[in-house]
Motif scaffolding. Structure first.
Motif, PDB file in Angstrom:
ATOM      1  N   GLN A 206       0.802  -1.208   0.000  1.00  0.00           N
ATOM      2  CA  GLN A 206       0.000   0.000   0.000  1.00  0.00           C
ATOM      3  C   GLN A 206       0.841   1.267   0.000  1.00  0.00           C
ATOM      4  N   LYS A 207       2.153   1.145  -0.169  1.00  0.00           N
ATOM      5  CA  LYS A 207       3.013   2.317  -0.187  1.00  0.00           C
ATOM      6  C   LYS A 207       3.632   2.506  -1.561  1.00  0.00           C
ATOM      7  N   GLN A 208       3.844   3.773  -1.911  1.00  0.00           N
ATOM      8  CA  GLN A 208       4.521   4.072  -3.161  1.00  0.00           C
ATOM      9  C   GLN A 208       5.995   3.675  -3.052  1.00  0.00           C
ATOM     10  N   PRO A 209       6.591   3.194  -4.139  1.00  0.00           N
ATOM     11  CA  PRO A 209       8.027   2.909  -4.105  1.00  0.00           C
ATOM     12  C   PRO A 209       8.818   4.189  -3.853  1.00  0.00           C
ATOM     13  N   SER A 210       9.977   4.041  -3.224  1.00  0.00           N
ATOM     14  CA  SER A 210      10.850   5.177  -2.977  1.00  0.00           C
ATOM     15  C   SER A 210      11.587   5.546  -4.262  1.00  0.00           C
ATOM     16  N   LYS A 211      11.876   6.817  -4.424  1.00  0.00           N
ATOM     17  CA  LYS A 211      12.650   7.257  -5.583  1.00  0.00           C
ATOM     18  C   LYS A 211      14.132   6.983  -5.357  1.00  0.00           C
ATOM     19  N   PRO A 212      14.851   6.574  -6.425  1.00  0.00           N
ATOM     20  CA  PRO A 212      14.338   6.330  -7.764  1.00  0.00           C
ATOM     21  C   PRO A 212      13.576   5.013  -7.859  1.00  0.00           C
ATOM     22  N   ILE A 213      12.488   5.010  -8.623  1.00  0.00           N
ATOM     23  CA  ILE A 213      11.734   3.775  -8.858  1.00  0.00           C
ATOM     24  C   ILE A 213      12.489   2.942  -9.884  1.00  0.00           C
ATOM     25  N   LEU A 214      12.715   1.673  -9.565  1.00  0.00           N
ATOM     26  CA  LEU A 214      13.470   0.762 -10.427  1.00  0.00           C
ATOM     27  C   LEU A 214      12.515  -0.220 -11.092  1.00  0.00           C
ATOM     28  N   THR A 215      12.758  -0.511 -12.363  1.00  0.00           N
ATOM     29  CA  THR A 215      11.909  -1.468 -13.064  1.00  0.00           C
ATOM     30  C   THR A 215      11.986  -2.841 -12.404  1.00  0.00           C
ATOM     31  N   SER A 216      10.886  -3.590 -12.542  1.00  0.00           N
ATOM     32  CA  SER A 216      10.815  -4.901 -11.895  1.00  0.00           C
ATOM     33  C   SER A 216      10.450  -6.007 -12.873  1.00  0.00           C
ATOM     34  N   SER A 217      10.557  -5.753 -14.173  1.00  0.00           N
ATOM     35  CA  SER A 217      10.151  -6.766 -15.154  1.00  0.00           C
ATOM     36  C   SER A 217      11.253  -7.760 -15.478  1.00  0.00           C
ATOM     37  N   CYS A 218      12.489  -7.516 -15.003  1.00  0.00           N
ATOM     38  CA  CYS A 218      13.602  -8.431 -15.252  1.00  0.00           C
ATOM     39  C   CYS A 218      13.765  -9.363 -14.052  1.00  0.00           C
ATOM     40  N   PRO A 219      13.436 -10.651 -14.175  1.00  0.00           N
ATOM     41  CA  PRO A 219      13.496 -11.559 -13.018  1.00  0.00           C
ATOM     42  C   PRO A 219      14.902 -11.825 -12.528  1.00  0.00           C
ATOM     43  N   GLY A 220      15.922 -11.768 -13.422  1.00  0.00           N
ATOM     44  CA  GLY A 220      17.291 -11.949 -12.951  1.00  0.00           C
ATOM     45  C   GLY A 220      17.696 -10.843 -12.000  1.00  0.00           C
ATOM     46  N   TRP A 221      17.312  -9.626 -12.332  1.00  0.00           N
ATOM     47  CA  TRP A 221      17.600  -8.471 -11.474  1.00  0.00           C
ATOM     48  C   TRP A 221      16.819  -8.569 -10.163  1.00  0.00           C
ATOM     49  N   ILE A 222      15.565  -8.999 -10.204  1.00  0.00           N
ATOM     50  CA  ILE A 222      14.762  -9.119  -8.992  1.00  0.00           C
ATOM     51  C   ILE A 222      15.339 -10.188  -8.067  1.00  0.00           C
ATOM     52  N   CYS A 223      15.705 -11.329  -8.649  1.00  0.00           N
ATOM     53  CA  CYS A 223      16.305 -12.413  -7.866  1.00  0.00           C
ATOM     54  C   CYS A 223      17.572 -11.935  -7.171  1.00  0.00           C
ATOM     55  N   TYR A 224      18.373 -11.212  -7.904  1.00  0.00           N
ATOM     56  CA  TYR A 224      19.628 -10.693  -7.386  1.00  0.00           C
ATOM     57  C   TYR A 224      19.377  -9.685  -6.262  1.00  0.00           C
ATOM     58  N   ALA A 225      18.407  -8.795  -6.447  1.00  0.00           N
ATOM     59  CA  ALA A 225      18.117  -7.779  -5.442  1.00  0.00           C
ATOM     60  C   ALA A 225      17.567  -8.403  -4.166  1.00  0.00           C
ATOM     61  N   GLU A 226      16.691  -9.370  -4.309  1.00  0.00           N
ATOM     62  CA  GLU A 226      16.080  -9.983  -3.130  1.00  0.00           C
ATOM     63  C   GLU A 226      17.102 -10.738  -2.288  1.00  0.00           C
ATOM     64  N   LYS A 227      18.118 -11.285  -2.930  1.00  0.00           N
ATOM     65  CA  LYS A 227      19.061 -12.134  -2.208  1.00  0.00           C
ATOM     66  C   LYS A 227      20.315 -11.410  -1.747  1.00  0.00           C
ATOM     67  N   THR A 228      20.724 -10.388  -2.448  1.00  0.00           N
ATOM     68  CA  THR A 228      22.014  -9.774  -2.141  1.00  0.00           C
ATOM     69  C   THR A 228      21.927  -8.301  -1.775  1.00  0.00           C
ATOM     70  N   HIS A 229      20.899  -7.593  -2.192  1.00  0.00           N
ATOM     71  CA  HIS A 229      20.790  -6.158  -1.908  1.00  0.00           C
ATOM     72  C   HIS A 229      19.364  -5.806  -1.502  1.00  0.00           C
ATOM     73  N   PRO A 230      18.909  -6.297  -0.355  1.00  0.00           N
ATOM     74  CA  PRO A 230      17.518  -6.018   0.047  1.00  0.00           C
ATOM     75  C   PRO A 230      17.246  -4.532   0.285  1.00  0.00           C
ATOM     76  N   HIS A 231      18.300  -3.730   0.404  1.00  0.00           N
ATOM     77  CA  HIS A 231      18.063  -2.295   0.633  1.00  0.00           C
ATOM     78  C   HIS A 231      17.448  -1.609  -0.585  1.00  0.00           C
ATOM     79  N   VAL A 232      17.476  -2.276  -1.767  1.00  0.00           N
ATOM     80  CA  VAL A 232      16.868  -1.662  -2.950  1.00  0.00           C
ATOM     81  C   VAL A 232      15.413  -2.082  -3.133  1.00  0.00           C
ATOM     82  N   LEU A 233      14.907  -3.021  -2.326  1.00  0.00           N
ATOM     83  CA  LEU A 233      13.543  -3.499  -2.504  1.00  0.00           C
ATOM     84  C   LEU A 233      12.499  -2.397  -2.388  1.00  0.00           C
ATOM     85  N   PRO A 234      12.646  -1.424  -1.474  1.00  0.00           N
ATOM     86  CA  PRO A 234      11.651  -0.339  -1.426  1.00  0.00           C
ATOM     87  C   PRO A 234      11.608   0.505  -2.691  1.00  0.00           C
ATOM     88  N   HIS A 235      12.635   0.395  -3.538  1.00  0.00           N
ATOM     89  CA  HIS A 235      12.668   1.183  -4.773  1.00  0.00           C
ATOM     90  C   HIS A 235      12.006   0.471  -5.943  1.00  0.00           C
TER      91      HIS A 235
END
Length: 583
Positions: A206-235
């Motif tokens: 229910q919250k807007q993503p923090s700026k900068p908003i990062l695209t989420s259509s690339c699953p390799g990038w999402i997998c990488y972010a979730e496992k190694t850089h969780p600080h970017v998940l709010p973006h």
């Protein structure tokens, strides 16, 4: 991430002879009992030869993120293949659809046999790969794929039950919906502010993503972010990818209109990327989410195969793909909902991707730039190249020279590393009165990364036409070409990718489609936002499901033990306890 193959040293190309540390957890290997076994593994402590062949990396070793693939994920990936498609088609008679006697609806036959309806969605990048391989246009490649999956000369001609795919749809239509929704997300974020409620009561987040908003259509990038850089998940943008959105649209609409369970609809997606298999396995992309049951549900996308595997599918049925007709098939059974049917099957049945400036990954950033500029009279867009061709920065300025909007494009993991460093939050200093320190601070103390309002992030250098599942220059067996004595190198692959890109941009806009667009006053880059919003509102009303529940998803931090010292006992217990699902 392996301690040897560190994130800081990450490269998108594995050089010959480079050691690859497999992050997948495996059980301790048993010692061979037979000394004469020809498959015996021995350890050689001598220096390796200088002329080593290129390193061979399988899916169980690493995906686009070059690490952090769990044992459960390896199983999920291996289960999705062209063999699974054939096995499913041969599992029993499919549900047969026909017009009812009054001609006003669709009747279903073979309900008692427990069959399914089969549907396929095809990405434009996969069509481009096929087009470059067989020397045809992207549109003709799409017709050949339709003929393979649904035509009389395709795979069903040699199938046990003569099952084929009832409909073959183009994911470009879902992409256009994602472009409009993405622009709305950016505008809403700029109006309400980052991290504030977005007014959506029933959305996964229910919250807007923090700026900068990062695209989420690339699953390799999402997998990488979730496992190694969780600080970017709010973006991360909360929008589903075109693949996921198409799966939700098909299963919700057909299950409601035909009165059948979602598990009676089997949907395969043809994609340029192996990581899309992992995306299809996410628990967040099942009917349990849009139905609100909260239990493990049926996938919106049951199986994903790549461009290479599509040719393997034809070869398994002894179908000569190159000889398939390059003409469209008639739609014998219309889509149950007329309005959504016209959306899924537009007049030319192929959407154009003819603007090179939009890139080959869907054009998320390009559309947002065009949309934002259209809202400000006299605004202009400036482009600045970064440290390499895969980094571009964009600035929208007003007629008076005022900066209105800044965005960027980051492709490839080497460039992504620089981005995530800039977004890393500063750590508090341990010294009394000290200033915050960290990679997210410049020497002057100003935090970086927040200059951009939007960043398009893709794992593959060059974009999605360069996906890991695409046909490569060194695939003579799959493509049917004669084997060359000289193995193609990086330069040949670069030239081959240029041909794929050319095919991707070869789409044409028909006069009928152009006329339809001319009738609308709000067209941006060939897309009418009002038409898309009207179609999405109709979808939500037809299914009786809140639109935000249909189009948004969520992400979560995934704790990985990669790189940690874990004993054999702990490994056995953990592997035995895994049941799959999610990432």
């Amino acid at each position: 991430m392996s301690a040897i193959l560190s994130a800081d040293d990450l490269n998108d190309f594995i050089s010959p002879g480079l050691a690859c540390i497999k992050p997948v957890e495996t059980l301790p290997a048993a010692k061979p009992t037979n000394a004469s076994n020809e498959y015996e593994v021995s350890f050689n402590t001598e220096a390796p030869p200088a002329d080593l062949p290129p390193a061979q990396i399988s899916l169980t070793d690493c995906l686009a993120c070059s690490g952090c693939v769990t044992s459960a994920e390896a199983v999920l990936v291996s289960m999705q293949s062209h063999a699974e498609v054939l096995q499913e088609l041969d599992s029993g008679p499919a549900l047969r659809l026909r017009r009812n006697t009054a001609g006003t609806g669709i009747a279903i036959e073979n309900r008692e046999n427990g069959g399914r309806i089969y549907i396929a969605s095809v990405s434009p990048q996969s069509r481009a790969s096929i087009a470059a391989t067989f020397g045809v246009t992207e549109r003709e490649a799409g017709y050949m794929i339709e003929q393979l999956l649904s035509g009389p000369q395709g795979i069903k001609s040699r199938a046990v039950y003569r099952n084929g795919f009832q409909w073959v749809v183009d994911t470009n239509v879902a992409r256009e919906a994602c472009l409009v929704l993405g622009a709305d997300e950016i505008m809403a974020s700029m109006l309400t502010g980052e991290g504030k409620p977005n007014g959506v009561e029933d959305a996964p987040d229910q919250k807007q993503p923090s700026k900068p908003i990062l695209t989420s259509s690339c699953p390799g990038w999402i997998c990488y972010a979730e496992k190694t850089h969780p600080h970017v998940l709010p973006h991360l943008s909360r929008l589903k990818s075109p693949q996921a959105l198409m799966g939700t649209l098909l299963k919700t609409t057909l299950s409601r209109k035909l009165g059948i369970s979602p598990d009676k609809i089997w949907h395969v997606a043809i994609m340029p990327c192996f990581d899309k298999k992992l995306e299809a396995s996410r628990e967040e992309l099942t009917d349990a989410v849009w139905e609100g049951t909260g239990t493990r549900g049926v996938r919106d996308v049951d199986c994903v195969i790549t461009s290479k595997e599509l040719l393997m599918l034809a070869d398994s049925r002894r179908v000569d793909f190159s000889k398939l007709p390059r003409t469209p098939l008639p739609i014998l059974i219309p889509f149950p909902d007329a309005k959504l049917g016209s959306f899924l099957f537009p007049p030319p049945r192929r959407r154009k991707n003819g603007i090179p400036g939009a890139g080959t990954s869907g054009g998320n950033l390009y559309y947002i730039l065009q949309y934002f500029a259209s809202q400000h009279q006299g605004a202009t867009i400036q482009t600045t190249r970064g440290r390499n061709a895969d980094v571009l920065e964009y600035t929208i300025t007003s007629g008076a020279g005022e900066t209105l909007f800044k965005a960027a494009r980051y492709y490839g993991f080497r460039n992504i590393q620089n981005l995530v460093r800039r977004l890393k939050p500063a750590k508090a200093s341990r010294m009394p009165g000290g200033k915050p320190v960290g990679s997210a601070r410049r020497p002057g103390g100003k935090q970086t990364g927040s200059d951009f309002a939007y960043v398009e992030v893709m794992a593959c250098p060059g974009g999605c036409t360069n996906g890991g599942g695409q046909i490569k220059a060194d695939d003579p067996v799959i493509t049917g070409r004669e084997t060359s004595l000289v193995k193609p190198g990086p330069q040949e692959q670069k030239e081959w990718l240029a041909q794929v890109d050319e095919a991707y941009f070869s789409g044409e806009e028909s006069g009928e489609e152009a006329a339809l667009m001319d009738d609308r006053s709000d067209v941006v880059d060939g897309i009418s936002p009002s038409h898309i919003r009207d179609t999405l509102a109709h979808w939500a009303a037809t299914t009786g499901i809140n639109l935000e529940r249909l189009v948004y998803t969520s992400y979560r931090e995934v704790v990985s033990d990669v790189g940690k010292k874990v004993g054999d006992t702990e490994k056995v217990i953990e592997i035995a306890g895994k049941i799959g699902g999610g990432w």
